[in-house]
Design a protein around this motif. Structure first.
Motif, PDB file in Angstrom:
ATOM      1  N   VAL A 156       9.379  -3.801 -10.025  1.00 17.39           N
ATOM      2  CA  VAL A 156       8.343  -2.925 -10.586  1.00 17.39           C
ATOM      3  C   VAL A 156       8.584  -2.654 -12.064  1.00 17.39           C
ATOM      4  N   LYS A 157       7.520  -2.234 -12.746  1.00 18.77           N
ATOM      5  CA  LYS A 157       7.617  -1.875 -14.154  1.00 18.77           C
ATOM      6  C   LYS A 157       8.424  -0.588 -14.314  1.00 18.77           C
ATOM      7  N   SER A 158       9.030  -0.450 -15.480  1.00 25.65           N
ATOM      8  CA  SER A 158       9.905   0.705 -15.713  1.00 25.65           C
ATOM      9  C   SER A 158       9.152   2.028 -15.570  1.00 25.65           C
ATOM     10  N   GLU A 159       7.893   2.064 -15.996  1.00 24.67           N
ATOM     11  CA  GLU A 159       7.140   3.317 -15.920  1.00 24.67           C
ATOM     12  C   GLU A 159       6.776   3.709 -14.491  1.00 24.67           C
ATOM     13  N   HIS A 160       6.874   2.726 -13.562  1.00 24.36           N
ATOM     14  CA  HIS A 160       6.557   3.003 -12.155  1.00 24.36           C
ATOM     15  C   HIS A 160       7.808   3.097 -11.284  1.00 24.36           C
ATOM     16  N   GLU A 161       8.965   2.848 -11.874  1.00 23.10           N
ATOM     17  CA  GLU A 161      10.177   2.711 -11.061  1.00 23.10           C
ATOM     18  C   GLU A 161      10.501   3.973 -10.270  1.00 23.10           C
ATOM     19  N   GLU A 162      10.504   5.114 -10.925  1.00 26.49           N
ATOM     20  CA  GLU A 162      10.877   6.354 -10.247  1.00 26.49           C
ATOM     21  C   GLU A 162       9.938   6.650  -9.083  1.00 26.49           C
ATOM     22  N   ALA A 163       8.617   6.505  -9.330  1.00 32.34           N
ATOM     23  CA  ALA A 163       7.645   6.800  -8.277  1.00 32.34           C
ATOM     24  C   ALA A 163       7.749   5.810  -7.123  1.00 32.34           C
ATOM     25  N   MET A 164       7.901   4.530  -7.439  1.00 31.19           N
ATOM     26  CA  MET A 164       7.957   3.514  -6.389  1.00 31.19           C
ATOM     27  C   MET A 164       9.220   3.643  -5.547  1.00 31.19           C
ATOM     28  N   LEU A 165      10.333   3.989  -6.172  1.00 27.60           N
ATOM     29  CA  LEU A 165      11.569   4.197  -5.410  1.00 27.60           C
ATOM     30  C   LEU A 165      11.402   5.333  -4.398  1.00 27.60           C
ATOM     31  N   ARG A 166      10.664   6.356  -4.815  1.00 30.79           N
ATOM     32  CA  ARG A 166      10.440   7.492  -3.923  1.00 30.79           C
ATOM     33  C   ARG A 166       9.429   7.148  -2.830  1.00 30.79           C
ATOM     34  N   ILE A 167       8.379   6.434  -3.200  1.00 30.53           N
ATOM     35  CA  ILE A 167       7.324   6.083  -2.243  1.00 30.53           C
ATOM     36  C   ILE A 167       7.868   5.215  -1.105  1.00 30.53           C
ATOM     37  N   LEU A 168       8.714   4.235  -1.470  1.00 30.08           N
ATOM     38  CA  LEU A 168       9.148   3.228  -0.501  1.00 30.08           C
ATOM     39  C   LEU A 168      10.466   3.570   0.188  1.00 30.08           C
ATOM     40  N   LEU A 223       2.188   3.529   2.875  1.00 31.16           N
ATOM     41  CA  LEU A 223       2.924   4.415   1.971  1.00 31.16           C
ATOM     42  C   LEU A 223       2.323   4.430   0.569  1.00 31.16           C
ATOM     43  N   PHE A 224       1.983   3.247   0.080  1.00 27.46           N
ATOM     44  CA  PHE A 224       1.438   3.116  -1.275  1.00 27.46           C
ATOM     45  C   PHE A 224       0.072   3.788  -1.386  1.00 27.46           C
ATOM     46  N   ASP A 225      -0.802   3.532  -0.399  1.00 29.75           N
ATOM     47  CA  ASP A 225      -2.147   4.113  -0.436  1.00 29.75           C
ATOM     48  C   ASP A 225      -2.105   5.630  -0.271  1.00 29.75           C
ATOM     49  N   GLU A 226      -1.181   6.119   0.563  1.00 25.25           N
ATOM     50  CA  GLU A 226      -1.057   7.567   0.752  1.00 25.25           C
ATOM     51  C   GLU A 226      -0.723   8.264  -0.572  1.00 25.25           C
ATOM     52  N   TYR A 227       0.182   7.669  -1.334  1.00 31.04           N
ATOM     53  CA  TYR A 227       0.562   8.229  -2.637  1.00 31.04           C
ATOM     54  C   TYR A 227      -0.617   8.220  -3.609  1.00 31.04           C
ATOM     55  N   ASN A 228      -1.277   7.053  -3.720  1.00 33.00           N
ATOM     56  CA  ASN A 228      -2.383   6.938  -4.665  1.00 33.00           C
ATOM     57  C   ASN A 228      -3.585   7.792  -4.267  1.00 33.00           C
ATOM     58  N   ASN A 229      -3.902   7.840  -2.989  1.00 32.03           N
ATOM     59  CA  ASN A 229      -5.055   8.625  -2.540  1.00 32.03           C
ATOM     60  C   ASN A 229      -4.855  10.109  -2.793  1.00 32.03           C
ATOM     61  N   ASP A 230      -3.621  10.572  -2.648  1.00 29.56           N
ATOM     62  CA  ASP A 230      -3.319  11.972  -2.930  1.00 29.56           C
ATOM     63  C   ASP A 230      -3.570  12.286  -4.403  1.00 29.56           C
ATOM     64  N   LEU A 231      -3.157  11.387  -5.281  1.00 34.78           N
ATOM     65  CA  LEU A 231      -3.386  11.586  -6.714  1.00 34.78           C
ATOM     66  C   LEU A 231      -4.867  11.520  -7.062  1.00 34.78           C
ATOM     67  N   LYS A 232      -5.602  10.641  -6.397  1.00 37.28           N
ATOM     68  CA  LYS A 232      -7.037  10.532  -6.655  1.00 37.28           C
ATOM     69  C   LYS A 232      -7.774  11.794  -6.224  1.00 37.28           C
TER      70      LYS A 232
END
Length: 514
Positions: free
Chosen positions: A39-51, A72-81
């Protein structure tokens, strides 16, 4: 020879079956280090937590792994949306690279073994079937029994083949994570050519090239004795191998942008996208050559070559889409719709796509030079719409998947913007035409039957009228299948090219329509 062909067909089916089964092999296990690597550096912290719930868990099928990831990924994004925190939404699709990184399969451990058992075996079987074709027969094009063939006349085999192609294209374009093992299988080839791991596009390029080469050999067998067809087939094989496959991969090995020097805007619709322009400009002299070469082809090369040779110089001799249509698609050329209704639809659709491509590119260029002050990043949405509807769904899924259903030139005829551009020049300012000798025509209909672009060639031949249609790609098959030598591909002076008063041969002897 029949026994060799049966053996070849059997090996092809076995190889294709193994190829189709490979995506379902093995298990998947995701680790924290894999996520950090992909993953990209700007997404690393969030992706580590999501997965986190997936770490160290073993999945025995890619379907379960991908389903869990998506949940897991959709749950995170849908919450933000829901919170309208749009800046925090992760828009990048990590499903494919993470599935590939987590793969722990026999394919990843022995990729060349599986490549040999599937693709190499299928190619070998195909060649065993093709080489004995028409052996000992006199020269001349063989189309015997095509309408009695389930594969070539929209029968059950044709429908199954079309469905398989459509499914493959859908997975390739939108769900590549499900064919991860196939991509892993060709990793050694990709590393040897470009020094990088394979993507789904390398897999596609390899399959595309192999299809043109193997079916090109079939063209040599079928059209033996016809120099025009032989040389033309050799040309598309060469341009696909050298310019569309090997050179772009070698460029990447040299740390240069991937570039197909024969691909021309608007077929290469992303040529003027900001990332392409910046990539070429930042690549030194070679990058500037790519940019200038591409512009010269659009402004000078296309009009000049089309004036002298018609659109056949590209569509039937150089183009990769045309190369696949003329080789892999040759068994289906008789399925093109010759009706007047289809012609009317064709004109509106293909020129509509050209207008769409021109407007999109114009807005993109203006927005780029205004430093995105005109529309901001809205042009990316326009690019996505065109890429999805035209670049993927039309050119790929329909353009190739519908070969066994609608003929081999569906994309070239109804959707290719470059074909429309070439066709306009060919129709109004070109030396190319197909001349007809109406007095020799016996109305057998071979020419119309095998016209892949849906032109009713016989209608023109019966009247002794030159064929100057914008859609004609100059493949020359109409002339090749004519038993009386009525049709001839010519490049001559424009005078008399369009004969509006054709000679009509019929029951009332010879008349001149005035």
């Amino acid at each position: 020879m029949k026994k060799i062909q049966v053996l070849g067909l059997g090996l092809f089916i076995v190889g294709l079956s193994i190829f189709s089964y490979i995506p379902f092999i093995g298990q998947y296990q995701l680790e924290e280090e894999m996520v950090k690597t992909v993953v990209k550096s700007e997404h690393e912290e969030a992706m580590l937590r999501i997965l986190r719930p997936m770490y160290s868990e073993s999945y025995h099928s890619n379907f379960r792994f991908i389903a869990n990831f998506n949940d897991l990924f959709d749950e995170y994004n849908n919450d933000l949306k829901r919170k309208e925190a749009w800046d925090e939404v992760i828009w990048d699709d990590y499903a494919f690279p993470l599935t590939k990184a987590a793969s722990d399969t026999a394919v990843s451990q022995n990729p060349l073994v599986f490549l040999t058992m599937s693709l190499v075996l299928a190619i070998f079987g195909g060649l065993l079937y093709i080489f004995p074709l028409h052996r000992g027969e006199p020269e001349g094009i063989k189309n015997n029994g095509i309408y009695f063939s389930s594969m070539k006349s929209r029968g059950l085999l044709g429908i199954i083949t079309g469905t398989y192609l459509i499914l493959f294209y859908v997975l390739l374009y939108w769900y590549p994570e499900y064919i991860t093992n196939l991509v892993i299988m060709v990793d050694p080839l990709s590393k040897a050519l470009s020094g990088q791991e394979a993507s789904q596009w390398f897999l596609y390029g390899l399959l595309y090239t192999m299809a043109i080469l193997v079916m090109g050999i079939r063209m040599f067998r079928k059209y033996k004795g016809n120099a025009y067809q032989t040389i033309r087939t050799g040309s598309v094989m060469f341009f696909q191998v050298a310019f569309a496959f090997l050179i772009p991969e070698i460029l990447m090995l040299l740390n240069k942008p991937w570039h197909d020097f024969k691909n021309i805007w608007p077929l290469d619709y992303s040529f003027f996208y900001d990332y392409r322009i910046e990539g070429m400009v930042s690549s030194g002299a070679l990058g500037m050559f790519m940019l200038i070469w591409g512009i010269i082809l659009i402004v000078i090369g296309v009009p000049l070559l089309t004036y002298f040779y018609g659109k056949r110089w590209y569509c039937s001799w150089v183009c990769g889409c045309g190369g696949l249509a003329e080789t892999l698609g040759d068994p289906y050329r008789q399925l093109s719709d010759k009706s007047l209704k289809a012609w009317k639809i064709e004109r509106y659709m293909v020129h509509g796509v050209l207008v769409f491509a021109i407007l999109m590119t114009a807005v993109t260029i203006v927005n780029y030079f205004m430093e995105f002050g005109l529309l901001g990043q809205a042009t990316n949405q326009l690019h996505s719409i065109y890429g999805f509807a035209i670049g993927a769904a039309f050119a790929g899924v329909v353009g190739t998947g519908f070969y066994p259903l609608m003929g081999n030139r569906v994309w070239c005829r109804f959707g290719c913007p470059l074909a429309a551009y070439l066709g306009i020049i060919q129709r109004f300012k070109s030396r190319f035409r197909i001349t007809t000798n109406g007095g020799q025509c016996i109305s057998c209909g071979n020419c119309s039957t095998y016209c892949e672009m849906g032109i009713d060639v016989r209608w023109y031949a019966q009247r002794g009228q030159n064929i100057v249609r914008a859609s004609c790609v100059g493949c020359g098959v109409c002339s090749a299948v004519c038993p009386r030598g009525v049709l001839k591909l010519e490049n001559a002076d424009q005078a008399g090219r369009v004969n509006d008063m054709p000679i009509i041969i019929g029951s009332k002897s010879v008349q001149v329509k005035s």
